[in-house]
Design a protein around this motif. Sequence first.
Motif, PDB file in Angstrom:
ATOM      1  N   LEU A 111      12.901  -2.592 -12.053  1.00  0.00           N
ATOM      2  CA  LEU A 111      12.392  -3.154 -10.804  1.00  0.00           C
ATOM      3  C   LEU A 111      13.270  -2.752  -9.624  1.00  0.00           C
ATOM      4  O   LEU A 111      12.768  -2.460  -8.534  1.00  0.00           O
ATOM      5  N   SER A 112      14.567  -2.720  -9.864  1.00  0.00           N
ATOM      6  CA  SER A 112      15.500  -2.321  -8.812  1.00  0.00           C
ATOM      7  C   SER A 112      15.270  -0.863  -8.416  1.00  0.00           C
ATOM      8  O   SER A 112      15.306  -0.512  -7.229  1.00  0.00           O
ATOM      9  N   GLN A 113      15.023  -0.028  -9.408  1.00  0.00           N
ATOM     10  CA  GLN A 113      14.760   1.387  -9.131  1.00  0.00           C
ATOM     11  C   GLN A 113      13.464   1.553  -8.339  1.00  0.00           C
ATOM     12  O   GLN A 113      13.406   2.344  -7.394  1.00  0.00           O
ATOM     13  N   LEU A 114      12.446   0.795  -8.713  1.00  0.00           N
ATOM     14  CA  LEU A 114      11.176   0.858  -7.996  1.00  0.00           C
ATOM     15  C   LEU A 114      11.333   0.380  -6.557  1.00  0.00           C
ATOM     16  O   LEU A 114      10.728   0.934  -5.638  1.00  0.00           O
ATOM     17  N   ALA A 115      12.152  -0.631  -6.359  1.00  0.00           N
ATOM     18  CA  ALA A 115      12.396  -1.130  -5.008  1.00  0.00           C
ATOM     19  C   ALA A 115      13.167  -0.107  -4.188  1.00  0.00           C
ATOM     20  O   ALA A 115      12.895   0.100  -3.001  1.00  0.00           O
ATOM     21  N   GLY A 116      14.104   0.570  -4.825  1.00  0.00           N
ATOM     22  CA  GLY A 116      14.923   1.553  -4.130  1.00  0.00           C
ATOM     23  C   GLY A 116      14.152   2.758  -3.665  1.00  0.00           C
ATOM     24  O   GLY A 116      14.522   3.397  -2.664  1.00  0.00           O
ATOM     25  N   THR A 117      13.085   3.103  -4.358  1.00  0.00           N
ATOM     26  CA  THR A 117      12.256   4.256  -3.984  1.00  0.00           C
ATOM     27  C   THR A 117      11.026   3.845  -3.166  1.00  0.00           C
ATOM     28  O   THR A 117      10.169   4.685  -2.880  1.00  0.00           O
ATOM     29  N   ASP A 118      10.934   2.559  -2.818  1.00  0.00           N
ATOM     30  CA  ASP A 118       9.808   1.996  -2.062  1.00  0.00           C
ATOM     31  C   ASP A 118       8.514   1.972  -2.863  1.00  0.00           C
ATOM     32  O   ASP A 118       7.448   1.647  -2.330  1.00  0.00           O
ATOM     33  N   GLU A 119       8.592   2.286  -4.150  1.00  0.00           N
ATOM     34  CA  GLU A 119       7.389   2.257  -4.980  1.00  0.00           C
ATOM     35  C   GLU A 119       6.960   0.833  -5.298  1.00  0.00           C
ATOM     36  O   GLU A 119       5.767   0.573  -5.499  1.00  0.00           O
ATOM     37  N   LEU A 120       7.903  -0.105  -5.302  1.00  0.00           N
ATOM     38  CA  LEU A 120       7.544  -1.506  -5.522  1.00  0.00           C
ATOM     39  C   LEU A 120       6.701  -2.018  -4.358  1.00  0.00           C
ATOM     40  O   LEU A 120       5.754  -2.786  -4.558  1.00  0.00           O
ATOM     41  N   GLU A 121       7.015  -1.563  -3.158  1.00  0.00           N
ATOM     42  CA  GLU A 121       6.212  -1.935  -1.988  1.00  0.00           C
ATOM     43  C   GLU A 121       4.791  -1.404  -2.129  1.00  0.00           C
ATOM     44  O   GLU A 121       3.817  -2.109  -1.817  1.00  0.00           O
ATOM     45  N   LEU A 122       4.652  -0.183  -2.612  1.00  0.00           N
ATOM     46  CA  LEU A 122       3.322   0.394  -2.824  1.00  0.00           C
ATOM     47  C   LEU A 122       2.533  -0.434  -3.834  1.00  0.00           C
ATOM     48  O   LEU A 122       1.330  -0.657  -3.668  1.00  0.00           O
ATOM     49  N   ILE A 123       3.215  -0.884  -4.868  1.00  0.00           N
ATOM     50  CA  ILE A 123       2.563  -1.690  -5.894  1.00  0.00           C
ATOM     51  C   ILE A 123       2.014  -2.980  -5.300  1.00  0.00           C
ATOM     52  O   ILE A 123       0.862  -3.371  -5.555  1.00  0.00           O
ATOM     53  N   TYR A 124       2.811  -3.656  -4.492  1.00  0.00           N
ATOM     54  CA  TYR A 124       2.371  -4.915  -3.911  1.00  0.00           C
ATOM     55  C   TYR A 124       1.290  -4.707  -2.851  1.00  0.00           C
ATOM     56  O   TYR A 124       0.400  -5.547  -2.690  1.00  0.00           O
ATOM     57  N   LEU A 125       1.343  -3.587  -2.140  1.00  0.00           N
ATOM     58  CA  LEU A 125       0.266  -3.282  -1.206  1.00  0.00           C
ATOM     59  C   LEU A 125      -1.051  -3.097  -1.953  1.00  0.00           C
ATOM     60  O   LEU A 125      -2.109  -3.566  -1.510  1.00  0.00           O
ATOM     61  N   HIS A 126      -0.991  -2.419  -3.084  1.00  0.00           N
ATOM     62  CA  HIS A 126      -2.182  -2.257  -3.927  1.00  0.00           C
ATOM     63  C   HIS A 126      -2.714  -3.610  -4.382  1.00  0.00           C
ATOM     64  O   HIS A 126      -3.923  -3.886  -4.268  1.00  0.00           O
ATOM     65  N   LEU A 127      -1.834  -4.465  -4.870  1.00  0.00           N
ATOM     66  CA  LEU A 127      -2.263  -5.781  -5.363  1.00  0.00           C
ATOM     67  C   LEU A 127      -2.859  -6.628  -4.242  1.00  0.00           C
ATOM     68  O   LEU A 127      -3.879  -7.303  -4.438  1.00  0.00           O
ATOM     69  N   GLN A 128      -2.256  -6.579  -3.077  1.00  0.00           N
ATOM     70  CA  GLN A 128      -2.767  -7.351  -1.938  1.00  0.00           C
ATOM     71  C   GLN A 128      -4.127  -6.829  -1.478  1.00  0.00           C
ATOM     72  O   GLN A 128      -4.963  -7.591  -0.985  1.00  0.00           O
TER      73      GLN A 128
END
Length: 264
Positions: free
Chosen positions: A208-225
């Motif tokens: 999760l930390s790695q995903l947050a560091g690459t901004d991919e976690l943000e993309l995931i939450y944008l998709h979910l929203q």
Amino acid sequence: MSTQLLIYETAVPVSSARHRKCAIEPGKGYGFARKINSVPLTAVEFPLAAAEYAIVFAQNGEDVVPVAILGARAGENLYVKDDDSWSARYVPAFVRRYPFVFSAKDDGKSFTLCVDEAFQGLNYQGRGQPLFDEQGKQTAYVDNVVRFLQEFRSQFMRTQAFCRKLAELELLEPMQAQFTLGGGQKMSLTGFHVIDRKKLKALPAETLSQLAGTDELELIYLHLQSMRNFVSVKDKLVLAQPEAGPGDTAPAAEEREAAAAVAH
């Protein structure tokens, strides 16, 4: 040109021999996109697209690509109005690049700029932006088009890497959208994938930390929203007053490199 380029009817390579006196007149609307009900998105588009479209992931061969849902039935784009205007503030880059597109050569590394000669704004009367000057050299307008398409392809390649990571982490699951229209009529849209929230939460902290560091976690939450925008699709469907009966439908497939159909 590939028959999978569904919004392109007669796309041919741009050349001074063929298009020296050709010009592109803007403002002709989006009627060319009236029969597509999903379009590919690049990851960089998520922040703007998520506010107005449902973003899902569709199968494209062995890969998955993110797409914006534009309609619930094949051959129907609910975001194109009767006057050919677009009923959302953000227009996906896949649509905005029309009437131009890159055609890949056999080596997959070289690309040729093509234009759809069926575009209503293409003319030989000098209306709009000329493609070539009097010396037969491509204009600054064409240079800007090429840069736009190059950036689109670059962003698409980055998006592929993001989608491969989602697949490797096994975060995607099949989903279907159910619509209940006036009079109790029901429709369903199937064949797409979304990110499983439970699987996402179960990922190791390091991942999760790695995903947050690459901004991919943000993309995931944008998709979910963005899933809440299926309500907008239903509302537009009701306003369109479709004549067809209920049933599973399949969004149209798009081009070989980028598009994916949401099929039943």
